[in-house]
Structure formats: C-alpha cells, structure tokens
Design a protein around this motif. Structure first.
Motif, PDB file in Angstrom:
ATOM      1  N   LEU A 160      32.315  22.963  47.391  1.00  0.00           N
ATOM      2  CA  LEU A 160      32.754  23.643  46.121  1.00  0.00           C
ATOM      3  C   LEU A 160      33.939  22.657  45.623  1.00  0.00           C
ATOM      4  O   LEU A 160      34.831  22.288  46.389  1.00  0.00           O
ATOM      5  N   LEU A 161      34.174  22.500  44.388  1.00  0.00           N
ATOM      6  CA  LEU A 161      35.147  21.742  43.731  1.00  0.00           C
ATOM      7  C   LEU A 161      36.212  22.946  43.176  1.00  0.00           C
ATOM      8  O   LEU A 161      35.869  24.206  42.843  1.00  0.00           O
ATOM      9  N   PRO A 162      37.486  22.599  43.396  1.00  0.00           N
ATOM     10  CA  PRO A 162      38.375  23.504  42.782  1.00  0.00           C
ATOM     11  C   PRO A 162      38.350  23.823  41.459  1.00  0.00           C
ATOM     12  O   PRO A 162      38.048  23.198  40.344  1.00  0.00           O
ATOM     13  N   CYS A 163      38.722  24.909  40.838  1.00  0.00           N
ATOM     14  CA  CYS A 163      39.004  25.312  39.581  1.00  0.00           C
ATOM     15  C   CYS A 163      40.461  25.754  39.351  1.00  0.00           C
ATOM     16  O   CYS A 163      41.293  26.419  40.264  1.00  0.00           O
ATOM     17  N   GLU A 164      41.009  25.410  38.333  1.00  0.00           N
ATOM     18  CA  GLU A 164      42.249  25.409  38.060  1.00  0.00           C
ATOM     19  C   GLU A 164      42.617  26.773  36.846  1.00  0.00           C
ATOM     20  O   GLU A 164      41.875  26.550  35.789  1.00  0.00           O
ATOM     21  N   TYR A 165      43.546  27.482  37.022  1.00  0.00           N
ATOM     22  CA  TYR A 165      43.914  28.368  36.040  1.00  0.00           C
ATOM     23  C   TYR A 165      45.436  28.578  36.250  1.00  0.00           C
ATOM     24  O   TYR A 165      45.867  28.535  37.164  1.00  0.00           O
ATOM     25  N   THR A 166      45.883  29.248  35.086  1.00  0.00           N
ATOM     26  CA  THR A 166      47.501  29.808  35.126  1.00  0.00           C
ATOM     27  C   THR A 166      47.460  31.220  34.797  1.00  0.00           C
ATOM     28  O   THR A 166      46.530  31.756  34.220  1.00  0.00           O
ATOM     29  N   LEU A 167      48.327  32.203  35.519  1.00  0.00           N
ATOM     30  CA  LEU A 167      48.419  33.324  35.539  1.00  0.00           C
ATOM     31  C   LEU A 167      49.637  33.660  35.259  1.00  0.00           C
ATOM     32  O   LEU A 167      50.725  33.441  35.810  1.00  0.00           O
ATOM     33  N   ASP A 168      50.008  33.975  33.794  1.00  0.00           N
ATOM     34  CA  ASP A 168      51.284  34.292  33.207  1.00  0.00           C
ATOM     35  C   ASP A 168      52.126  33.112  33.459  1.00  0.00           C
ATOM     36  O   ASP A 168      53.389  33.288  33.754  1.00  0.00           O
ATOM     37  N   GLY A 169      51.600  31.898  33.327  1.00  0.00           N
ATOM     38  CA  GLY A 169      52.055  30.678  33.159  1.00  0.00           C
ATOM     39  C   GLY A 169      52.251  30.146  34.621  1.00  0.00           C
ATOM     40  O   GLY A 169      52.773  28.611  34.693  1.00  0.00           O
ATOM     41  N   VAL A 170      51.894  30.799  35.746  1.00  0.00           N
ATOM     42  CA  VAL A 170      51.956  30.139  36.961  1.00  0.00           C
ATOM     43  C   VAL A 170      50.494  29.640  37.441  1.00  0.00           C
ATOM     44  O   VAL A 170      49.633  29.986  37.474  1.00  0.00           O
ATOM     45  N   PRO A 171      50.577  28.292  37.780  1.00  0.00           N
ATOM     46  CA  PRO A 171      49.385  27.339  37.915  1.00  0.00           C
ATOM     47  C   PRO A 171      48.872  27.906  39.319  1.00  0.00           C
ATOM     48  O   PRO A 171      49.569  28.231  40.381  1.00  0.00           O
ATOM     49  N   HIS A 172      47.577  28.005  39.353  1.00  0.00           N
ATOM     50  CA  HIS A 172      46.842  28.435  40.415  1.00  0.00           C
ATOM     51  C   HIS A 172      45.549  27.415  40.832  1.00  0.00           C
ATOM     52  O   HIS A 172      44.958  27.171  39.650  1.00  0.00           O
ATOM     53  N   THR A 173      45.098  27.033  42.124  1.00  0.00           N
ATOM     54  CA  THR A 173      43.999  26.298  42.127  1.00  0.00           C
ATOM     55  C   THR A 173      43.083  27.285  42.938  1.00  0.00           C
ATOM     56  O   THR A 173      43.281  27.918  44.106  1.00  0.00           O
ATOM     57  N   TYR A 174      41.811  27.505  42.472  1.00  0.00           N
ATOM     58  CA  TYR A 174      40.921  28.456  43.338  1.00  0.00           C
ATOM     59  C   TYR A 174      39.923  27.499  43.880  1.00  0.00           C
ATOM     60  O   TYR A 174      39.085  26.754  43.139  1.00  0.00           O
ATOM     61  N   LEU A 175      39.953  27.566  45.194  1.00  0.00           N
ATOM     62  CA  LEU A 175      38.774  26.781  45.862  1.00  0.00           C
ATOM     63  C   LEU A 175      37.588  27.275  46.232  1.00  0.00           C
ATOM     64  O   LEU A 175      36.560  26.821  46.583  1.00  0.00           O
ATOM     65  N   GLY A 176      37.447  28.694  45.413  1.00  0.00           N
ATOM     66  CA  GLY A 176      36.355  29.224  45.742  1.00  0.00           C
ATOM     67  C   GLY A 176      35.768  30.076  46.970  1.00  0.00           C
ATOM     68  O   GLY A 176      34.974  30.676  47.319  1.00  0.00           O
ATOM     69  N   ASP A 177      37.142  30.674  47.589  1.00  0.00           N
ATOM     70  CA  ASP A 177      36.753  31.184  48.796  1.00  0.00           C
ATOM     71  C   ASP A 177      36.901  32.832  48.264  1.00  0.00           C
ATOM     72  O   ASP A 177      37.725  33.381  48.305  1.00  0.00           O
ATOM     73  N   VAL A 178      35.809  33.068  47.901  1.00  0.00           N
ATOM     74  CA  VAL A 178      35.752  34.496  47.363  1.00  0.00           C
ATOM     75  C   VAL A 178      35.596  35.753  48.298  1.00  0.00           C
ATOM     76  O   VAL A 178      36.190  36.773  47.997  1.00  0.00           O
ATOM     77  N   ASP A 179      35.669  35.212  49.613  1.00  0.00           N
ATOM     78  CA  ASP A 179      35.486  36.131  50.707  1.00  0.00           C
ATOM     79  C   ASP A 179      37.075  36.950  50.933  1.00  0.00           C
ATOM     80  O   ASP A 179      37.290  37.920  51.486  1.00  0.00           O
ATOM     81  N   HIS A 180      37.951  35.780  50.673  1.00  0.00           N
ATOM     82  CA  HIS A 180      39.384  35.922  50.783  1.00  0.00           C
ATOM     83  C   HIS A 180      40.334  36.295  49.583  1.00  0.00           C
ATOM     84  O   HIS A 180      41.218  36.504  49.339  1.00  0.00           O
ATOM     85  N   PHE A 181      39.494  36.492  48.346  1.00  0.00           N
ATOM     86  CA  PHE A 181      39.948  36.367  46.921  1.00  0.00           C
ATOM     87  C   PHE A 181      40.157  38.107  46.853  1.00  0.00           C
ATOM     88  O   PHE A 181      39.595  38.974  46.993  1.00  0.00           O
TER      89      PHE A 181
END
Length: 287
Positions: A23-44
């Motif tokens: 899995l390749l990472p996805c990037e997003y910001t939440l209220d301006g704070v950057p997050h990297t989502y690595l695809g670990d849906v089990d621990h999301f």
C-alpha cells in the motif's frame, strides 16, 4: 509472486486481505493539520474521525503524485520484477494519470520490464478487491501482461453501491447541487449512488429514509450478484456499524454462504462522502 502488486490507502483493505499487496500512503489535512494515512484500516479510529466531520472539521485530500510512484516502483523494476498498480478511479482523482505518467517513464528506462496501471473506476473496496484479485493472479503464476488483461476486463463487473446520510458532503465536492442537498435533507431523501463504467459517481435511485436506502442497496445486490463465482463481499461504513450489520444480514439472506467483510471506510475518500456513508462492494454481472 510473479509480479509486484501495489494499491494505496484508499483501497480500504484490512490486514487479512493484504497478502501480496503493498500500500502507498495517502496524504490529507484535517483542520489544517497534515496526516499520512498508510492504509491501516484495522487501527483507524473511524468513530473519532467521522465525529470530527460531524462537528464541521475541514478535510483536504492530496492526489498521489508521479514522484511517489517513481520512488516506489523503481527499486522493484531494478530487481527484475514487473509492477501492477490498482488505482482509484480516474473519474474522481488525478492519481491514475500521475501513475500512468510514472509507468510511461519507467518503461522507457526499463524496456524489459512491464508496468500496468489499472483504472478501477471505483474507490474504497472498489479498487481494493481488484488489488486482491491482482495478488491472487500473481500467486497463480500469471505474468503481469496476462494479469493486466484479466484485471481490465474485471473492472466493469466490480459493483459498488452506496448511500450517504448527509448530502452536504457531496455538495462540497460538486456531486449534487446546493438546492438538491437542501431539499434532500428536508425531505429525508437518500440517494443510491454507484460508480459508472467511466468512473463517475452518479445517482441511480432516490428513496426516502435510511431503512429504504439499505433495502435498495440489497436489491441491487440481489439483481446483479455474479453467482457461481468464489468471492468475498465487502461493506464499508462511515461510523454507522449498526446499519452495516443490517446490510450484512440482508446480503446473507440472499447469499448465505458468501463471506462478508465489514470495516470502517477509510479517511481519504471518506471525507467526500461523510459520516453515515454505507457502501456495498461485490463482483456482479455489470455495474
């Protein structure tokens, strides 16, 4: 494995389905704070994430860029292994095109290697289940070229139907107009949406009330499920597990012996459909 299989965090795959997939990472910001989502849906923590969206949190997503694909694919090709990447729909993201550009560059640099980008024309499990199939074909010994043909032919059969609880999230991304969202909210109208053959998200029905929307999705499943094919059916939800379990029950009534996987819908594309999104993914006769 005869070739390497890549997907990304938007594929929504739990650990139990990730065998042979990177899995390749996805990037997003939440209220301006950057997050990297690595695809670990089990621990999301879907409850915490979607609760923030309910309270008005702002999320901005970033497409996966060409350099990311170059960085991850190059070492694999250097090792003498071909690559297949299953992308989210070209109809909703520029990620597919970024991956395509990387593939073209890499095949010029490595003329003896093969890189194929599958346009899933979907997202979430809509791309994830195709990635699982890609890994299975690699395990069976098919070449990347052979598997690419099979996977592209499989895309029109990857059915994905979903409904949303709050039309305003679709309004923000231009999927419905402000007027439609306003009237739909007042009248408790729930659209049934799906990914078309060209990767667009459109409404195929409108019903009043949550219960009827679940019934409508189950009816699509009844009509289009591809019987006689070994498969796993997947349900994802935006922090509405009770509704997901209701949908699972209806699926089991139709196909008692077909395994069903349920998990939270990942945050990357989840920001566009919002809390209360409920989706069903399966291989069917047609979309």
């Amino acid at each position: 494995m005869s070739y390497a299989v890549f997907a990304d965090g938007s594929a929504n795959l739990p650990q139990s389905m990730l065998k042979g997939i990177t899995l390749l990472p996805c990037e997003y910001t939440l209220d301006g704070v950057p997050h990297t989502y690595l695809g670990d849906v089990d621990h999301f923590d879907g409850h915490a994430y979607y609760e923030k969206l309910r309270k008005g949190a702002s999320v901005k997503t970033t497409l996966l860029n060409t350099q990311l694909f170059l960085d991850h694919f190059t070492p694999v090709l250097e090792s003498g292994t071909d690559v297949i990447y299953v992308s989210m729909s070209s109809g909703i993201s520029g990620t597919w095109n970024a991956a395509r550009l990387a593939a073209e560059e890499l095949m010029e640099r490595f003329p003896d290697r093969f890189v194929h980008i599958v346009d899933s024309h979907g997202c979430g499990f809509g791309s994830g289940l195709l990635a699982v199939h890609a890994a299975e074909l690699s395990e069976e010994g098919l070449s990347a070229r052979e598997a690419s043909v099979t996977l592209d032919e499989e895309v029109p059969h990857m059915c994905q139907y979903f409904t949303v609880d709050d039309l305003n999230f679709l309004k923000r991304t231009g999927r419905v107009s402000g007027v439609t969202a306003g009237i739909g909210t007042i009248l408790n109208i729930k659209p049934i949406l799906y990914g078309t053959a060209d990767g667009q998200i459109v409404s195929c029905a409108k019903v009043r009330g949550r219960s009827r929307s679940i019934d409508a999705i189950a009816e699509k499943y009844r009509k289009k499920f591809l019987y006689g094919l070994k498969q796993t059916v997947c349900i994802s939800h935006g922090d509405c597990i009770e509704d997901a379990l209701k949908l699972e029950q209806k699926v089991k009534e139709i196909t008692p012996d077909v395994p069903v996987v349920i998990c939270e819908h990942e945050p990357f594309s989840g920001s566009h459909v919002g809390p209360g999104m409920l989706a069903l993914f399966f291989r069917g006769t047609e979309r």
